[in-house]
Design an enzyme around this catalytic site. Structure first.
Site, mmCIF file in Angstrom:
data_model
loop_
_atom_site.group_PDB
_atom_site.id
_atom_site.type_symbol
_atom_site.label_atom_id
_atom_site.label_comp_id
_atom_site.label_asym_id
_atom_site.label_seq_id
_atom_site.Cartn_x
_atom_site.Cartn_y
_atom_site.Cartn_z
ATOM 1 N N ASP A 94 47.970 18.131 26.089
ATOM 2 C CA ASP A 94 48.019 18.370 24.591
ATOM 3 C C ASP A 94 48.543 19.648 24.441
ATOM 4 O O ASP A 94 48.510 20.793 25.184
ATOM 5 C CB ASP A 94 46.709 18.510 24.043
ATOM 6 N N ASN A 130 50.020 7.169 19.552
ATOM 7 C CA ASN A 130 51.233 7.716 19.574
ATOM 8 C C ASN A 130 52.317 7.092 19.130
ATOM 9 O O ASN A 130 53.486 7.455 18.653
ATOM 10 C CB ASN A 130 51.771 8.351 20.890
HETATM 11 C C1 FPP Z 1 50.711 15.966 23.395
HETATM 12 O O1 FPP Z 1 51.366 17.013 22.702
HETATM 13 C C2 FPP Z 1 51.413 15.398 24.331
HETATM 14 C C3 FPP Z 1 52.017 14.186 24.181
HETATM 15 C C4 FPP Z 1 51.894 13.242 23.235
HETATM 16 C C5 FPP Z 1 52.641 13.309 25.409
HETATM 17 C C6 FPP Z 1 52.700 13.907 26.708
HETATM 18 C C7 FPP Z 1 53.973 13.859 27.011
HETATM 19 C C8 FPP Z 1 54.518 14.914 28.283
HETATM 20 C C9 FPP Z 1 53.627 15.703 28.636
HETATM 21 C C10 FPP Z 1 56.015 14.702 28.733
HETATM 22 C C11 FPP Z 1 56.346 13.551 29.024
HETATM 23 C C12 FPP Z 1 55.521 12.844 30.075
HETATM 24 C C13 FPP Z 1 55.926 12.490 31.402
HETATM 25 C C14 FPP Z 1 55.070 11.952 32.243
HETATM 26 C C15 FPP Z 1 56.946 12.719 31.913
HETATM 27 P P1 FPP Z 1 51.722 16.986 21.280
HETATM 28 O O2 FPP Z 1 52.769 16.426 20.683
HETATM 29 O O3 FPP Z 1 50.473 16.237 20.557
HETATM 30 O O4 FPP Z 1 51.210 18.641 20.905
HETATM 31 P P2 FPP Z 1 50.754 18.973 19.520
HETATM 32 O O5 FPP Z 1 49.226 18.594 19.485
HETATM 33 O O6 FPP Z 1 50.590 20.638 19.906
HETATM 34 O O7 FPP Z 1 51.499 18.601 18.365
#
Ligand code: FPP
Length: 253
Positions: free
Chosen positions: A32, A80
Site C-alpha cells: 500500500d 480496485n
Molecule cells: C496500493 O497503492 C497498491 C495497489 C492498489 C496496487 C499494487 C500495485 C503495484 C505494487 C504495482 C504493480 C504490480 C505488479 C505485481 C507489477 P494505493 O494506490 O492504494 O496507494 P494509496 O493508498 O497511497 O493511494
C-alpha cells in the site's frame, strides 16, 4: 507445496547476521501507499505504481535469496475495479510488463508463478501473459510467487460456500462432514501453508479483504513506509522481528 523449498538461492547475498533457519515459510504482503508516494512528489498516481512495481522486483528477488517458500502479493483487489478507468488500465499495463520482463528471472531463479483471485475478470492480453508465465514456470520449486489479482477474501469465501453447497446437493459431501480442512481445500490457496507473516506498508491498520480465512494465526507487521520506498533492508529487519516473536496459536506456553 512440499516443505523443502526454503534453501536460499544465494546465501552470500543475505545479511551475515541473519538466521536463515527460522524463517516464515509463507509471507503475504499488502503493498500500500503507491498513490501517497506519488502525491508527496506532486506526481501522477501511476508514477507511484511504476515505482511500486520496481519494489515488487526487489522484494521477490530478496525473498528468493533468503529462502522464503511462498510469497503472496496483493497486487489488485476486487475493490480496485472501482478506481478510475485510466488507473486500472495503467495497473494492467504494468502487470503485463512485469510478467514479460520477469520471465527469465523466474526461470533462472526456479520461481513458480501462480495467480489467485477472479482471474477471469482480467483483460484478455493480461490473462494470456499470465497463463504463459504460469505454464513455463509450473515445474519450478524454489519459491512460489502468488499474485493476488482481482482478489477479495469475502468473494473467495462465497465461492467456496457455493462449491460446497453444490457438492452437498450432488450428494458428494455430507453436510456433517464439512470441516475447516474441507473449506481450506476449496480456497484459491489450496495445498499451501497459511501465511506465517503478513506485512502491510504505509501505516494503515487494516486487512482490506486480504486472505481473510488464511491469516487466522498470521503474525502481522505494519510499517509506515510507503510501498515504493520499501527496501530489502527493511524487509530483513521485519523478518528478524518475526524470528523473535513467540507464536502460540491460542495455546499456552
Ligand atoms: C496500493 O497503492 C497498491 C495497489 C492498489 C496496487 C499494487 C500495485 C503495484 C505494487 C504495482 C504493480 C504490480 C505488479 C505485481 C507489477 P494505493 O494506490 O492504494 O496507494 P494509496 O493508498 O497511497 O493511494
Amino acid at each position: 507445496m512440499n516443505s523443502n523449498h526454503s534453501s536460499p538461492a544465494n546465501k552470500s547475498a543475505v545479511h551475515k547476521d541473519f538466521d536463515t533457519e527460522n524463517l516464515p515459510f509463507h509471507v503475504a504482503i499488502i503493498m500500500d501507499g503507491n498513490g501517497r508516494w506519488a502525491k508527496q512528489r506532486i506526481l501522477n498516481r501511476i508514477k507511484g505504481h511504476e515505482k511500486g512495481a520496481e519494489t515488487v522486483r526487489t522484494i521477490v528477488r530478496t525473498s528468493r535469496e533468503i529462502g522464503i517458500s511462498i510469497l503472496t502479493l496483493y497486487a489488485f483487489s476486487t475493490e480496485n475495479w472501482l478506481r478510475p478507468k485510466a488507473e486500472i488500465a495503467a495497473l494492467m499495463v504494468l502487470l503485463k510488463r512485469y510478467l514479460k520482463s520477469e520471465k527469465k528471472e523466474m526461470l533462472d531463479n526456479n520461481i513458480r508463478l501462480n495467480a489467485i483471485g477472479q482471474i477471469e475478470r482480467l483483460p484478455e492480453d493480461v490473462k494470456e501473459v499470465l497463463a504463459e508465465s504460469m505454464a513455463i514456470t509450473k515445474k519450478n520449486d524454489g519459491m512460489l510467487l502468488n499474485l493476488a489479482l482481482s482478489y477479495g477474501g469475502r468473494a473467495e469465501i462465497v465461492r467456496v460456500v457455493q462449491e460446497i453447497v453444490k457438492e452437498t446437493k450432488e450428494g458428494k459431501v455430507d453436510p456433517d462432514s464439512i470441516t475447516s480442512e474441507l473449506i481450506t481445500e476449496h480456497l484459491y490457496t489450496r495445498g499451501m501453508r497459511d501465511p506465517d507473516l503478513l506485512i502491510r506498508t504505509s501505516g494503515e491498520m487494516r486487512i482490506s479483504n486480504f486472505l481473510l480465512w488464511q491469516i487466522a494465526y498470521s503474525e502481522i507487521y505494519v510499517t509506515d513506509t510507503l510501498w515504493p520506498d520499501f527496501s530489502k533492508d527493511e524487509y530483513i529487519r521485519i523478518l528478524k522481528d518475526f524470528q523473535r516473536r513467540e507464536r502460540r496459536f491460542g495455546k499456552v506456553e
